[in-house]
Design a protein around this motif. Structure first.
Motif, PDB file in Angstrom:
ATOM      1  N   ARG A  95       0.837  -1.198   0.000  1.00 42.28           N
ATOM      2  CA  ARG A  95       0.000   0.000   0.000  1.00 42.28           C
ATOM      3  C   ARG A  95       0.872   1.248   0.000  1.00 42.28           C
ATOM      4  NH1 ARG A  95      -2.592  -0.539   6.117  1.00 42.28           N
ATOM      5  NH2 ARG A  95      -0.706   0.023   7.280  1.00 42.28           N
TER       6      ARG A  95
ATOM      7  N   VAL B 214       2.335  -5.106   3.007  1.00 39.35           N
ATOM      8  CA  VAL B 214       1.182  -5.384   3.867  1.00 39.35           C
ATOM      9  C   VAL B 214       1.100  -6.872   4.205  1.00 39.35           C
ATOM     10  CG1 VAL B 214      -1.334  -5.326   4.051  1.00 39.35           C
ATOM     11  CG2 VAL B 214      -0.118  -3.426   2.943  1.00 39.35           C
TER      12      VAL B 214
ATOM     13  N   SER C   3       1.890  -3.881  11.469  1.00 40.26           N
ATOM     14  CA  SER C   3       0.784  -2.934  11.614  1.00 40.26           C
ATOM     15  C   SER C   3      -0.578  -3.536  11.283  1.00 40.26           C
ATOM     16  CB  SER C   3       1.026  -1.710  10.734  1.00 40.26           C
ATOM     17  OG  SER C   3       1.141  -2.099   9.378  1.00 40.26           O
ATOM     18  N   VAL C   4      -0.597  -4.688  10.595  1.00 36.08           N
ATOM     19  CA  VAL C   4      -1.882  -5.278  10.204  1.00 36.08           C
ATOM     20  C   VAL C   4      -2.115  -6.655  10.814  1.00 36.08           C
ATOM     21  CG1 VAL C   4      -1.765  -4.013   8.026  1.00 36.08           C
ATOM     22  CG2 VAL C   4      -1.069  -6.426   8.092  1.00 36.08           C
TER      23      VAL C   4
ATOM     24  N   PHE D 204      -5.790  -8.145   9.400  1.00 34.93           N
ATOM     25  CA  PHE D 204      -5.860  -8.492   7.982  1.00 34.93           C
ATOM     26  C   PHE D 204      -5.544  -9.975   7.800  1.00 34.93           C
ATOM     27  CE2 PHE D 204      -4.694  -4.082   6.024  1.00 34.93           C
ATOM     28  CZ  PHE D 204      -5.656  -3.480   6.814  1.00 34.93           C
TER      29      PHE D 204
ATOM     30  N   MET E 157      -9.782  -7.331   5.272  1.00 32.87           N
ATOM     31  CA  MET E 157      -9.314  -6.281   6.170  1.00 32.87           C
ATOM     32  C   MET E 157     -10.410  -5.965   7.179  1.00 32.87           C
ATOM     33  SD  MET E 157      -7.369  -3.797   3.442  1.00 32.87           S
ATOM     34  CE  MET E 157      -8.889  -3.248   2.691  1.00 32.87           C
TER      35      MET E 157
ATOM     36  N   LEU F  99     -10.642  -1.780  10.506  1.00 32.76           N
ATOM     37  CA  LEU F  99      -9.872  -0.787   9.754  1.00 32.76           C
ATOM     38  C   LEU F  99      -9.705   0.509  10.533  1.00 32.76           C
ATOM     39  CD1 LEU F  99     -11.325  -1.555   6.255  1.00 32.76           C
ATOM     40  CD2 LEU F  99      -8.881  -1.506   6.803  1.00 32.76           C
ATOM     41  N   LYS F 100      -8.555   1.134  10.323  1.00 33.18           N
ATOM     42  CA  LYS F 100      -8.204   2.378  10.991  1.00 33.18           C
ATOM     43  C   LYS F 100      -7.962   3.458   9.934  1.00 33.18           C
ATOM     44  CE  LYS F 100      -5.669  -0.259  14.517  1.00 33.18           C
ATOM     45  NZ  LYS F 100      -4.343  -0.449  15.169  1.00 33.18           N
TER      46      LYS F 100
ATOM     47  N   GLU G 150      -5.457   5.199   9.519  1.00 29.98           N
ATOM     48  CA  GLU G 150      -4.086   5.068   9.006  1.00 29.98           C
ATOM     49  C   GLU G 150      -3.929   3.950   7.991  1.00 29.98           C
ATOM     50  OE1 GLU G 150      -5.063   5.181  12.213  1.00 29.98           O
ATOM     51  OE2 GLU G 150      -3.840   3.874  13.478  1.00 29.98           O
ATOM     52  N   ASP G 151      -4.972   3.157   7.765  1.00 34.76           N
ATOM     53  CA  ASP G 151      -4.952   2.150   6.700  1.00 34.76           C
ATOM     54  C   ASP G 151      -5.308   2.759   5.350  1.00 34.76           C
ATOM     55  OD1 ASP G 151      -6.452  -0.121   9.032  1.00 34.76           O
ATOM     56  OD2 ASP G 151      -4.352  -0.081   8.379  1.00 34.76           O
TER      57      ASP G 151
ATOM     58  N   TYR H  87      -3.972   0.440  -2.497  1.00 32.39           N
ATOM     59  CA  TYR H  87      -3.479  -0.908  -2.276  1.00 32.39           C
ATOM     60  C   TYR H  87      -3.143  -1.554  -3.619  1.00 32.39           C
ATOM     61  CZ  TYR H  87      -4.599  -0.782   2.676  1.00 32.39           C
ATOM     62  OH  TYR H  87      -4.613  -0.475   4.020  1.00 32.39           O
TER      63      TYR H  87
END
Length: 122
Positions: free
Chosen positions: A38, A48, A63-64, A68, A83, A86-87, A89-90, A94
């Motif tokens: 991403r 990712v 971070s995932v 994910f 996913m 989700l935040k 910051e995501d 992609y």
């Protein structure tokens, strides 16, 4: 040469879910690994998740992890990225990539698709 086409992006609220799909076509499909990367505005493309052709090995960015899940689709030439949680910051474009060596080494990925936008609102 492998051709990749992503789909499934969109706009979702924080805490929501999206499922991305990547369809592959072309040569040497039986040996490639596939992965998701991403790129957020103003940032470099980052890893990712990735999965071997057989699906026996998966790798995730810290971070995932736990949010994910990468998987092979119902047909071998497809890879999905589920996913959850989700935040904001995501939020990023992609991209699906292919690793012809099958090693999941980040530097080996290429043949990028056109990308699909994921936007997570707070």
């Amino acid at each position: 040469q492998v051709q990749l086409v992503e789909s499934g992006g969109g706009l979702v609220q924080a805490g929501g879910s999206l499922r991305l799909s990547c369809a592959a076509s072309g040569r040497t499909l039986s040996t490639i690994a596939m992965g998701w990367f991403r790129q957020a505005p103003g940032k470099e493309r980052e890893f990712v998740a990735a999965i071997t052709w057989s699906g026996d090995r998966k790798e995730y960015a810290d971070s995932v992890k736990g949010r994910f899940t990468i998987s092979r689709g119902n047909v071998q030439n497809r890879v999905d990225l589920q996913m959850n949680s989700l935040k904001p910051e995501d939020t990023a474009v992609y991209y699906c990539g292919a690793d012809p060596t099958g090693t999941l080494y980040v530097g080996h990925f290429g043949s990028w698709g056109q990308g699909t936008q994921v936007t997570v609102s707070s």
